[in-house]
Design a protein around this motif. Structure first.
Motif: not given
Length: 255
Positions: A46-52, A54-55, A59-60, A97-102
């Motif tokens: 679930s942590v890698h499922e879409p957020s509200l 876009p894109g 995790a992002h 940094d955000i993309a790497e952390g995700a």
């Protein structure tokens, strides 16, 4: 001759500012605790499922909240030392940094945002009184006193907790906090030339109400009415107009 009335007024204003700061710092702590509880309830899937957003998956959003906490620490360091410490090295570095952390696991994401939030709590706790009034640049050309940083962080934590789309909504934000967030949203959004003129009547659960006006009054004003959660979600582009009354216009993107 000493102006006792002026001194009493000044002392009262200082006391009011200190009280509001304590309230904000408490609100940030409570919002952070709620955020961590929400993240802890997720799992590796679930942590890698879409957020509200876009894109971005959840995790992002979590990675962004961790880096935002570190960015706030940078600003407080600037306020304390007088030496420039930008919130982020650059927009490109922030995004990288955000993309790497995700890409991290659920457990590492939780540990990251908890540790970053702890560093921010300590930076708030140890900031000397004069530094709270130092001006720092939170975005290109946008300078604010350091005492605005707790409110900026509160906005980030509460709104992105909703963006996680995992059981927390705008209606769950406490009464006083959501009024602060509405004030801040109108301040950031309302003066833009692409925002149509509108009067926003927000009706709180305790029976009170407040009116915010947005846009430039160069054409007839739209009149909109709703609950605080529905109003804030609409202004931020997270929700539609279904829960609003009146004639809500189409709004430009929040960012």
């Amino acid at each position: 001759m000493i102006d006792l009335e002026h001194e009493e007024h000044a002392d009262g204003e200082v006391t009011r500012q200190h009280t509001h700061r304590r309230e904000l710092l408490t609100a940030v702590q409570q919002a952070t605790a709620g955020l961590l509880t929400t993240i802890e309830a997720m799992d590796e899937t679930s942590v890698h499922e879409p957020s509200l957003l876009p894109g971005w998956n959840r995790a992002h959003v979590i990675s962004h909240l961790a880096r935002n906490a570190d960015g706030c620490v940078n600003l407080l360091t600037w306020a304390r030392t007088g030496v420039e410490h930008a919130m982020y090295a650059s927009r490109q570095d922030r995004d990288a940094d955000i993309a790497e952390g995700a890409l991290r696991s659920h457990r590492l994401l939780l540990e990251d945002v908890a540790a970053a939030s702890g560093r921010l709590t300590e930076a708030f706790r140890t900031l000397p009184e004069p530094a709270w009034h130092a001006e720092v640049e939170v975005a290109p050309g946008k300078w604010v006193p350091a005492h605005r940083i707790p409110r900026i962080r509160l906005f980030e934590v509460r709104v992105h907790s909703v963006d996680l789309n995992h059981g927390f909504g705008f209606d769950d934000i406490p009464r006083e906090e959501i009024e602060w967030l509405l004030n801040d949203a109108v301040r950031q959004f309302g003066g833009r030339p692409d925002v149509p003129p509108l009067s926003l009547l927000v009706e709180f659960a305790d029976g009170s109400s407040s009116v915010w006006r947005l846009g430039t009054p160069d054409s007839p004003e739209h009149r909109v009415r709703g609950t605080p959660g529905a109003a804030l979600g609409w202004l931020l582009g997270r929700t539609g107009t279904q829960q609003l009354a009146g004639d809500p216009p189409e709004l430009p993107p929040w960012l």
